[in-house]
Write an enzyme that holds these catalytic residues in place. Structure first.
Site, PDB file in Angstrom:
ATOM      1  N   ARG A 101      -3.110  -5.588 -10.289  1.00 34.41           N
ATOM      2  CA  ARG A 101      -2.263  -6.770 -10.218  1.00 34.41           C
ATOM      3  C   ARG A 101      -2.340  -7.632 -11.472  1.00 34.41           C
ATOM      4  O   ARG A 101      -1.340  -8.228 -11.896  1.00 34.41           O
ATOM      5  CB  ARG A 101      -2.647  -7.605  -8.991  1.00 34.41           C
ATOM      6  CG  ARG A 101      -2.205  -7.006  -7.671  1.00 34.41           C
ATOM      7  CD  ARG A 101      -2.873  -7.690  -6.488  1.00 34.41           C
ATOM      8  NE  ARG A 101      -4.302  -7.398  -6.438  1.00 34.41           N
ATOM      9  CZ  ARG A 101      -5.130  -7.877  -5.514  1.00 34.41           C
ATOM     10  NH1 ARG A 101      -4.664  -8.699  -4.574  1.00 34.41           N
ATOM     11  NH2 ARG A 101      -6.405  -7.549  -5.516  1.00 34.41           N
ATOM     12  N   GLN A 140      -1.526  10.409 -11.324  1.00 33.11           N
ATOM     13  CA  GLN A 140      -2.147  10.421 -10.009  1.00 33.11           C
ATOM     14  C   GLN A 140      -1.419  11.444  -9.147  1.00 33.11           C
ATOM     15  O   GLN A 140      -0.209  11.354  -8.947  1.00 33.11           O
ATOM     16  CB  GLN A 140      -2.089   9.056  -9.341  1.00 33.11           C
ATOM     17  CG  GLN A 140      -2.856   9.016  -8.012  1.00 33.11           C
ATOM     18  CD  GLN A 140      -2.655   7.723  -7.273  1.00 33.11           C
ATOM     19  OE1 GLN A 140      -1.533   7.398  -6.875  1.00 33.11           O
ATOM     20  NE2 GLN A 140      -3.731   6.976  -7.070  1.00 33.11           N
ATOM     21  N   TYR A 189      -4.394   8.842   2.800  1.00 33.92           N
ATOM     22  CA  TYR A 189      -3.511   9.941   2.443  1.00 33.92           C
ATOM     23  C   TYR A 189      -4.172  11.211   2.999  1.00 33.92           C
ATOM     24  O   TYR A 189      -5.226  11.160   3.609  1.00 33.92           O
ATOM     25  CB  TYR A 189      -3.329  10.008   0.928  1.00 33.92           C
ATOM     26  CG  TYR A 189      -2.369   8.984   0.363  1.00 33.92           C
ATOM     27  CD1 TYR A 189      -2.418   7.642   0.752  1.00 33.92           C
ATOM     28  CD2 TYR A 189      -1.417   9.342  -0.574  1.00 33.92           C
ATOM     29  CE1 TYR A 189      -1.530   6.709   0.236  1.00 33.92           C
ATOM     30  CE2 TYR A 189      -0.530   8.408  -1.113  1.00 33.92           C
ATOM     31  CZ  TYR A 189      -0.592   7.099  -0.698  1.00 33.92           C
ATOM     32  OH  TYR A 189       0.289   6.175  -1.215  1.00 33.92           O
TER      33      TYR A 189
END
Length: 398
Positions: free
Chosen positions: A345, A99, A169
């Site tokens: 998660r 990423q 971002y």
């Protein structure tokens, strides 16, 4: 006919052994801004657990683009460790994605000791300092840095890059009408606000051609008033497809700057977040945390309905993120036209979940979505409920 989620599948120029992807979630295992043995073990464990591809998060394209100083940014010094990491994952039969992106206003300038860049000048709620409005020269430099990062990813052995266009971002901040108040060719209309993200994606594609897969993570909804929303996301997805710069698109939501819990759903672990922060941020979270760290009800596949709007608008492959916890959710996503699913998660709680689901369709994640794993990014991401993974040995104090 619904595809078999555990059969090999093409993703641009590469083939994954199945349709599951470990989502990009910051590992907190690069205390010196370099690959550590713990980071390698983290992703090797995901590969052993059966995912088709694991995603390394987050690899900044420039020093000021880190969210804080203990993150890897692309440079010569980082390359040997990144090669060791990709080799370790490949040895277990999985692919690996990097990423890449620039944190922009999400960066902690005090930690980085560098200016915080944003589309327009503002006070950073993270660094508690004014940001610098990015100049055209800044945007050109950062666009070129994305291309350089993608080329370096090939050199380091990655199979794919995922460009971060979400969570406010820098690229996502340009898309946001709330954060982007510019009056030049990069502000105002959606076409202007989307110009910088599209230039980044074009530069990355031109840099790598078809040597690796190119993915993007794009917000559907910032989760804040006057933010970037679903209707605009649909149009941006159409433009990205028309640009020919993508092999696959993953939709996300929320703002790491203004509303981080909007992506994760479930309770906000205020006490645990405050314990990891320096003063005065620690006191600020204790007093005002509930105004920024909201709680949202969790349901499986909680981004599916919005993501289906994008799915209906484009034909390029798509990855469903958000509440992918069992075989039924995976089958539903594939039946709705998504080619892959991304899990976060659930895999932090049970890294072998994919392998166990493949063996037994009735297996479901035991993750309770308490979100207490989230603040552990500062000491090495791990599941607090079930003790999966251990805190990083070399974690530095924040």
């Amino acid at each position: 006919m619904t595809p078999d989620p555990f059969a090999p599948a093409r993703l641009g120029p590469i083939t994954l052994r199945n349709r599951t992807i470990k989502a990009a979630t910051f590992e907190g295992r690069a205390p010196k801004g370099l690959v550590s043995d713990e980071l390698i073990d983290f992703h090797r464990t995901m590969a052993v657990g059966g995912v088709g591809m694991t995603t390394v998060a987050y690899l900044a394209v420039a020093p000021e683009g880190r969210t804080e100083r203990r993150q890897i940014h692309w440079r010569d010094e980082a390359m040997p460790g990144l090669r060791r990491l990709t080799d370790a994952v490949h040895a277990e039969g999985a692919a690996i994605s990097a990423q890449i992106g620039h944190a922009g206003p999400v960066a902690d300038g005090r930690s980085n000791r560098l200016p915080v860049l944003s589309p327009s000048r503002m006070i950073s709620p993270l660094a508690m300092m004014p940001t610098k409005a990015a100049t055209i020269a800044d945007l050109q430099r950062i666009t070129a840095a994305h291309a350089d990062a993608a080329r370096r990813a090939i050199e380091a052995g990655f199979d794919a890059v995922e460009v971060h266009l979400g969570h406010n971002y820098l690229a996502s901040a340009f898309l946001s009408p709330r954060l982007n108040r510019r009056r030049d060719g990069y502000g105002g209309s959606l076409e202007n606000r989307a110009r910088f993200p599209r230039e980044i994606m074009r530069a990355v594609r031109d840099a790598v051609g078809d040597r690796i897969a190119v993915l993007a993570k794009l917000n559907m909804d910032d989760g804040v008033k006057r933010g970037f929303g679903l209707a605009e996301a649909v149009q941006v997805a159409r433009w990205l497809e028309a640009d020919g710069s993508l092999d696959a698109l993953e939709m996300t939501a929320g703002s790491s700057l203004l509303n981080p819990m909007y992506l994760f759903k479930g309770p906000a672990p205020l006490k645990e977040f405050a314990a990891q922060m320096r003063e005065p941020v620690r006191t600020g979270i204790r007093i005002f945390g509930r105004t920024r760290l909201h709680s949202y009800p969790y349901t499986d596949a909680y981004l599916l309905e919005d993501a289906k709007r994008v799915r209906a608008a484009v034909s390029l492959p798509m990855i469903l993120l958000g509440g992918v916890t069992n075989r039924a959710v995976i089958d539903k996503a594939l039946a709705e036209g998504f080619e892959f699913v991304a899990m976060g998660r659930a895999l932090l709680a049970e890294p072998d979940l994919v392998r166990r689901m493949q063996a037994d369709a009735a297996v479901a994640s035991k993750c309770i979505h308490c979100n207490r794993c989230m603040p552990t990014i500062y000491v090495g991401s791990h599941c607090k409920q079930f003790g999966t993974f251990a805190p990083a040995r070399a974690a530095a104090s924040r």
